[in-house]
Design a protein around this motif. Structure first.
Motif, PDB file in Angstrom:
ATOM      1  N   LEU A   1      14.333  84.707  80.520  1.00  0.00           N
ATOM      2  CA  LEU A   1      13.039  85.286  80.869  1.00  0.00           C
ATOM      3  C   LEU A   1      12.578  86.266  79.796  1.00  0.00           C
ATOM      4  CD1 LEU A   1      13.533  85.861  84.700  1.00  0.00           C
ATOM      5  CD2 LEU A   1      11.975  84.222  83.619  1.00  0.00           C
ATOM      6  N   LEU A   2      13.520  87.011  79.217  1.00  0.00           N
ATOM      7  CA  LEU A   2      13.160  87.958  78.161  1.00  0.00           C
ATOM      8  C   LEU A   2      12.838  87.257  76.842  1.00  0.00           C
ATOM      9  CD1 LEU A   2      15.629  90.860  78.982  1.00  0.00           C
ATOM     10  CD2 LEU A   2      13.140  90.794  79.344  1.00  0.00           C
ATOM     11  N   VAL A   3      13.305  86.015  76.680  1.00  0.00           N
ATOM     12  CA  VAL A   3      12.889  85.220  75.514  1.00  0.00           C
ATOM     13  C   VAL A   3      11.390  84.945  75.632  1.00  0.00           C
ATOM     14  CG1 VAL A   3      13.007  82.906  74.490  1.00  0.00           C
ATOM     15  CG2 VAL A   3      15.112  84.149  75.000  1.00  0.00           C
TER      16      VAL A   3
ATOM     17  N   LEU B   1      14.770  91.335  74.288  1.00  0.00           N
ATOM     18  CA  LEU B   1      16.026  90.927  73.649  1.00  0.00           C
ATOM     19  C   LEU B   1      16.176  91.590  72.293  1.00  0.00           C
ATOM     20  CD1 LEU B   1      16.380  87.058  74.055  1.00  0.00           C
ATOM     21  CD2 LEU B   1      17.648  88.831  75.226  1.00  0.00           C
ATOM     22  N   THR B   2      17.400  91.926  71.962  1.00  0.00           N
ATOM     23  CA  THR B   2      17.718  92.363  70.597  1.00  0.00           C
ATOM     24  C   THR B   2      18.064  91.111  69.788  1.00  0.00           C
ATOM     25  OG1 THR B   2      20.066  92.575  71.115  1.00  0.00           O
ATOM     26  CG2 THR B   2      18.680  94.548  71.449  1.00  0.00           C
ATOM     27  N   ASP B   3      18.236  91.262  68.497  1.00  0.00           N
ATOM     28  CA  ASP B   3      18.681  90.120  67.678  1.00  0.00           C
ATOM     29  C   ASP B   3      20.037  89.624  68.172  1.00  0.00           C
ATOM     30  OD1 ASP B   3      16.391  90.241  66.146  1.00  0.00           O
ATOM     31  OD2 ASP B   3      17.330  91.398  64.519  1.00  0.00           O
ATOM     32  N   GLN B   4      20.928  90.555  68.521  1.00  0.00           N
ATOM     33  CA  GLN B   4      22.233  90.160  69.061  1.00  0.00           C
ATOM     34  C   GLN B   4      22.058  89.413  70.381  1.00  0.00           C
ATOM     35  OE1 GLN B   4      24.870  93.410  70.005  1.00  0.00           O
ATOM     36  NE2 GLN B   4      26.538  92.049  70.607  1.00  0.00           N
TER      37      GLN B   4
ATOM     38  N   VAL C   1      23.394  85.684  71.243  1.00  0.00           N
ATOM     39  CA  VAL C   1      24.250  85.447  72.404  1.00  0.00           C
ATOM     40  C   VAL C   1      23.593  84.431  73.334  1.00  0.00           C
ATOM     41  CG1 VAL C   1      25.145  86.517  74.518  1.00  0.00           C
ATOM     42  CG2 VAL C   1      25.451  87.662  72.317  1.00  0.00           C
ATOM     43  N   PHE C   2      22.299  84.591  73.577  1.00  0.00           N
ATOM     44  CA  PHE C   2      21.561  83.670  74.441  1.00  0.00           C
ATOM     45  C   PHE C   2      21.667  82.241  73.912  1.00  0.00           C
ATOM     46  CE2 PHE C   2      17.501  81.435  75.202  1.00  0.00           C
ATOM     47  CZ  PHE C   2      17.585  81.303  76.578  1.00  0.00           C
TER      48      PHE C   2
ATOM     49  N   VAL D   1      23.556  79.023  75.652  1.00  0.00           N
ATOM     50  CA  VAL D   1      22.855  77.768  75.941  1.00  0.00           C
ATOM     51  C   VAL D   1      23.638  76.610  75.343  1.00  0.00           C
ATOM     52  CG1 VAL D   1      20.764  76.423  75.445  1.00  0.00           C
ATOM     53  CG2 VAL D   1      20.566  78.802  76.205  1.00  0.00           C
ATOM     54  N   ARG D   2      24.033  76.738  74.082  1.00  0.00           N
ATOM     55  CA  ARG D   2      24.816  75.674  73.429  1.00  0.00           C
ATOM     56  C   ARG D   2      26.093  75.371  74.206  1.00  0.00           C
ATOM     57  NH1 ARG D   2      23.899  78.988  68.870  1.00  0.00           N
ATOM     58  NH2 ARG D   2      22.181  78.149  67.635  1.00  0.00           N
TER      59      ARG D   2
END
Length: 188
Positions: free
Chosen positions: A17-19, A78-81, A85-86, A90-91
């Motif tokens: 959701l934050l993406v 979201l941070t870059d980290q 992680v997201f 997903v992968r």
């Protein structure tokens, strides 16, 4: 049961959701329940999880928002980290997550332990539950929601429709006597 808060099953959904856009915690809880009504996510759980994600460095405060007389709310992104992680989650989950649940499959393996007359009744109860969940998911989302942001709902709907069709056919096979049933001998 997750060993840490960031292992919570809601984590991927919150990060997702934050993406889409930065949000405050209450908006995240509302969005989770609108998009995934079957989760019945509690606001307190979402608030605690966002704090854990912030502690982990996956989300950060980006400002505050105030609408009318409502209290100010901290907006998170979201941070870059968090983005890394997201994407890795997903992968990993696309590669490794189990689609079926073992509890149903295990019980199905012993369907013959029920009386032939009872089995269709029990299966119809599952079918009713499946149909309720299908109806609930078909109402998820709404106008303006891009299909790609709800693609998992489409996948789950296909699974549920397939399971419902299979159960209907199984009920018919049992009732028509097409499916061999174990003898009642030795059972109490």
């Amino acid at each position: 049961m997750p060993t840490t808060a960031v292992d919570n099953p809601l984590t991927l959904r919150l990060l997702g959701l934050l993406v889409e856009q930065p949000m405050h915690q209450y908006a995240l809880a509302v969005a989770l329940n609108e998009r995934y009504p079957y989760l019945n996510a509690k606001s307190g759980s979402v608030y605690a999880l966002v704090r854990s994600l912030q502690t982990a460095g996956w989300v950060t405060r980006t400002g505050v928002e105030q609408v009318g007389n409502r209290p100010t709310r901290t907006v998170y992104a979201l941070t870059d980290q968090g983005w890394r992680v997201f994407r890795e989650r997903v992968r990993r989950q696309l590669r490794e997550a189990r689609v079926t649940t073992s509890a149903f499959v295990d019980a199905l393996a012993y369907l013959g332990a029920l009386d032939r007359a009872e089995a269709p009744h029990v299966l119809r109860e599952r079918l009713e539950s499946l149909e309720e969940r299908i109806s609930e998911l078909e109402r998820a989302g709404g106008p303006g929601v891009k299909e790609i942001t709800m693609i998992e709902v489409d996948f789950v709907l296909h699974q549920l429709h397939s399971e419902a069709d299979w159960i209907r056919a199984l009920i018919t096979r049992i009732e028509d006597g097409e499916l061999a049933w174990p003898a009642a001998e030795g059972r109490a």
